[in-house]
Design a protein around this motif. Structure first.
Motif, PDB file in Angstrom:
ATOM      1  N   UNK A   7       2.607   8.207  -1.147  1.00  0.00           N
ATOM      2  CA  UNK A   7       3.859   8.894  -1.435  1.00  0.00           C
ATOM      3  C   UNK A   7       4.883   7.926  -2.021  1.00  0.00           C
ATOM      4  N   UNK A   8       4.999   6.746  -1.430  1.00  0.00           N
ATOM      5  CA  UNK A   8       5.961   5.756  -1.928  1.00  0.00           C
ATOM      6  C   UNK A   8       5.670   5.399  -3.381  1.00  0.00           C
ATOM      7  N   UNK A   9       4.416   5.199  -3.719  1.00  0.00           N
ATOM      8  CA  UNK A   9       4.054   4.883  -5.110  1.00  0.00           C
ATOM      9  C   UNK A   9       4.397   6.043  -6.025  1.00  0.00           C
ATOM     10  N   UNK A  12      10.477   0.962  -0.533  1.00  0.00           N
ATOM     11  CA  UNK A  12       9.751  -0.102   0.172  1.00  0.00           C
ATOM     12  C   UNK A  12       8.922   0.429   1.337  1.00  0.00           C
ATOM     13  N   UNK A  13       8.786   1.729   1.445  1.00  0.00           N
ATOM     14  CA  UNK A  13       8.053   2.312   2.579  1.00  0.00           C
ATOM     15  C   UNK A  13       6.607   1.855   2.634  1.00  0.00           C
ATOM     16  N   UNK A  14       6.015   1.582   1.475  1.00  0.00           N
ATOM     17  CA  UNK A  14       4.613   1.148   1.442  1.00  0.00           C
ATOM     18  C   UNK A  14       4.438  -0.276   1.957  1.00  0.00           C
ATOM     19  N   UNK A  15       5.524  -1.017   2.108  1.00  0.00           N
ATOM     20  CA  UNK A  15       5.462  -2.400   2.569  1.00  0.00           C
ATOM     21  C   UNK A  15       5.816  -2.542   4.051  1.00  0.00           C
ATOM     22  N   UNK A  16       6.124  -1.425   4.711  1.00  0.00           N
ATOM     23  CA  UNK A  16       6.525  -1.456   6.114  1.00  0.00           C
ATOM     24  C   UNK A  16       5.302  -1.610   7.016  1.00  0.00           C
ATOM     25  N   UNK A  17       5.432  -2.349   8.100  1.00  0.00           N
ATOM     26  CA  UNK A  17       4.320  -2.463   9.047  1.00  0.00           C
ATOM     27  C   UNK A  17       3.912  -1.079   9.548  1.00  0.00           C
ATOM     28  N   UNK A  18       2.631  -0.830   9.575  1.00  0.00           N
ATOM     29  CA  UNK A  18       2.121   0.435  10.073  1.00  0.00           C
ATOM     30  C   UNK A  18       2.175   1.582   9.085  1.00  0.00           C
ATOM     31  N   UNK A  19       2.536   1.311   7.829  1.00  0.00           N
ATOM     32  CA  UNK A  19       2.560   2.386   6.826  1.00  0.00           C
ATOM     33  C   UNK A  19       1.160   2.977   6.689  1.00  0.00           C
ATOM     34  N   UNK A  20       1.082   4.283   6.729  1.00  0.00           N
ATOM     35  CA  UNK A  20      -0.205   4.963   6.609  1.00  0.00           C
ATOM     36  C   UNK A  20      -0.617   5.039   5.140  1.00  0.00           C
ATOM     37  N   UNK A  21      -1.890   5.276   4.867  1.00  0.00           N
ATOM     38  CA  UNK A  21      -2.305   5.471   3.470  1.00  0.00           C
ATOM     39  C   UNK A  21      -1.520   6.591   2.776  1.00  0.00           C
TER      40      UNK A  21
END
Length: 187
Positions: free
Chosen positions: A76-78, A62-71
């Motif tokens: 990487x999460x995907x 779920x790192x890609x859904x966290x506020x402030x996640x960088x591109x």
């Protein structure tokens, strides 16, 4: 036959984690983080020990859904979610995120997976990698050495019964004095 690589961040004194599983010393620069992400994107199958799996699976799904996640973190999460994974553990009962669980002989299963056709495999987790190392299954070692001495913790290398001769095939420097060294096992 597949190629098996053991790649980790490591302290100058040879540890992948400081005492108490502290990884605070190994926060990668943007350039190094992208390098790790590209490795994940090029890996056909990742092999995880239980402790590393628990750390990775508690964050990256779920790192890609966290506020402030960088591109870069989103990418990487995907990549991490999409990459097929095998988790070796006799103490957990289920895994998800494109993973399957193996509770039997890890060395036999890793040898079987290596013998299959397919792309490169990465192995992670000190205990699992140590078993593969002692069995002579690792084809390549990649160390990203940080200029820090942590004094103890989880070692990158395990005690071995025999020498493993290596050939240096790449070196690269990253910001903040990090040094990547890549070695192939001489067979």
């Amino acid at each position: 036959m597949r190629k098996l690589t053991f790649a980790m961040n490591v302290s100058l004194d040879g540890y992948t984690a400081a005492p108490g599983d502290d990884l605070g010393w190994s926060v990668p620069s943007d350039e190094l983080f992208q390098w790790w992400s590209d490795r994940v994107g090029a890996t056909d199958l990742a092999l995880y020990g239980r402790r590393l799996w628990e750390g990775m699976s508690s964050h990256w799904p779920t790192a890609d859904q966290q506020p402030g996640a960088t591109p870069a973190q989103i990418e990487y999460a995907h990549r991490w979610r999409d990459m097929p994974k095998v988790v070796f553990s006799s103490t957990i009962s289920t895994v998800d995120w494109n993973a399957r669980l193996v509770a039997t002989d890890a060395v036999a299963e890793i040898a079987r997976l290596k013998a299959e056709d397919g792309g490169p495999m990465d192995i992670g987790g000190a205990t699992l990698a140590a078993a593969a190392m002692r069995a002579g299954l690792i084809d390549e070692y990649v160390l990203v050495t940080a200029p820090v001495l942590v004094g103890g913790g989880t070692p990158f290398f395990t005690a071995l019964d025999n020498w493993v001769n290596l050939k240096l095939v790449e070196t690269r420097t990253f910001p903040e004095g990090l040094l990547l060294t890549r070695y192939e096992t001489k067979r």
